[in-house]
Write a protein that holds these residues in place. Sequence first.
Motif, short mmCIF file in Angstrom:
data_model
loop_
_atom_site.label_atom_id
_atom_site.label_comp_id
_atom_site.label_asym_id
_atom_site.label_seq_id
_atom_site.Cartn_x
_atom_site.Cartn_y
_atom_site.Cartn_z
N ALA A 182 -39.04 62.25 31.75
CA ALA A 182 -39.78 62.65 32.49
C ALA A 182 -39.48 62.40 34.14
O ALA A 182 -40.33 63.19 34.83
CB ALA A 182 -41.59 62.41 31.82
N HIS A 256 -37.29 66.87 27.48
CA HIS A 256 -37.76 67.74 28.09
C HIS A 256 -38.53 69.05 27.61
O HIS A 256 -39.54 69.57 27.57
CB HIS A 256 -36.78 68.45 29.14
N HIS A 259 -41.93 67.95 26.76
CA HIS A 259 -42.60 67.79 27.51
C HIS A 259 -42.96 69.25 28.26
O HIS A 259 -44.07 69.76 29.10
CB HIS A 259 -42.02 67.54 28.99
N LYS A 283 -48.01 64.53 31.57
CA LYS A 283 -45.79 64.37 32.22
C LYS A 283 -44.99 64.24 31.14
O LYS A 283 -44.12 64.86 31.55
CB LYS A 283 -46.25 63.12 33.24
N THR A 284 -45.37 63.95 30.01
CA THR A 284 -44.62 64.26 28.73
C THR A 284 -45.15 64.30 27.41
O THR A 284 -45.47 65.69 27.90
CB THR A 284 -44.21 62.13 28.06
#
Length: 357
Positions: A182, A256, A259, A283-284
Amino acid sequence: MQPAIDLRSDTVTVPTPAMRDAMANAPVGDDVYGEDPTVNQLQADAAALLGKEAGLFVPSGTMGNLTSLLAHCQRGDEIIVGKEAHIFKYEAGGMAMYGGIQPNTLPVQPDGTLELDAIRAAIRADNPHMPITRLVCLENTQGTMSGAPLPAAYVSQVADLAHEHGIKLHIDGARLFNAAAALGVEARVLVRDADSVSLCLSKGLCAPVGSVIVGSREFIKQAHRVRKSLGGGMRQAGILAAAGLIALHEMPLRLHEDHATAHLFAQEIARLPYVDVDVTRVKTNMVYFTLSADAPMTVEQFSARLKAEYNILMRPYEPRERKFRVVTHYWITQDHIRQTVEAMRTLLTAREAQPVQ
Ligand SMILES: *Cc1c(COP(=O)(O)O)cnc(C)c1O
């Protein structure tokens, strides 16, 4: 029936086909004798990856944290830890049960941090009336705060503060690689000044079992004895470490994607009626949301119908607060997210849905 779309946690991830192959073919030996080459490699690789001298394979994240705490602390010592930290809240009081360790808890901020001034104020004076403050614990990502990643600069400030007072820093990095992904930094940067780190191989990294702790050679030597005393000495554990090596080396590169699916989910449900979600906090790989009190069903009914009618598993996290937590992972695709959002839309807008009295 299709396998369930399981959004309860990233702990539900089953091993990948490559992991199963590696497990079947792993060279193994008796790790209590230090003779399992695959375990030895996992420990050395984890240490190297995180910039520490040595590592130790443990059966779970809970044992990784407990082993670390017992290696750092004496009975009667105090640790500074977040009131919402996994170590304090979800590890069955192990530090008190096995270590006689007393937690001094601080509020966790929405960004996952403990305030520096609060830490400074919590450090005990050198006074025979007081316990000895031995350790500060941070959690990165901070699970209970939407999986917030703690930046390297903050971690270093906490480490400096602790070290100025002769106190150690332990990082519960169950999802450290999510934080690194992140923030766009190497995981080692996030733990540069930490004295010990635990990380989970069996969450978003998909291994079936296992965690690793890393630190100085001296710390790991002590932790090794503690692990044995807790019954965590395993024999041909290379079967598990083989999956762990893939978890460590390959799986961080794709976090990612999780995420992105979490963000997609948050954006989409923000448009649904009765749903309250703060997209900016995602954010994650975690999304926390609440169903408003005037929603057409209770959180328990909502969860039960998603399961019964759509084979979607979503857990009311804090039912009293009407709160859900969704966690994305390797086995959740963008298509699963779209199916889930559609199912939620149908349930929340169905004409027969009546508000509960
Ligand atoms: C899951 C988790 C742990 C412990 O993991 P187990 O392997 O389930 O014992 C520790 N800390 C955090 C923040 C976690 O999310």
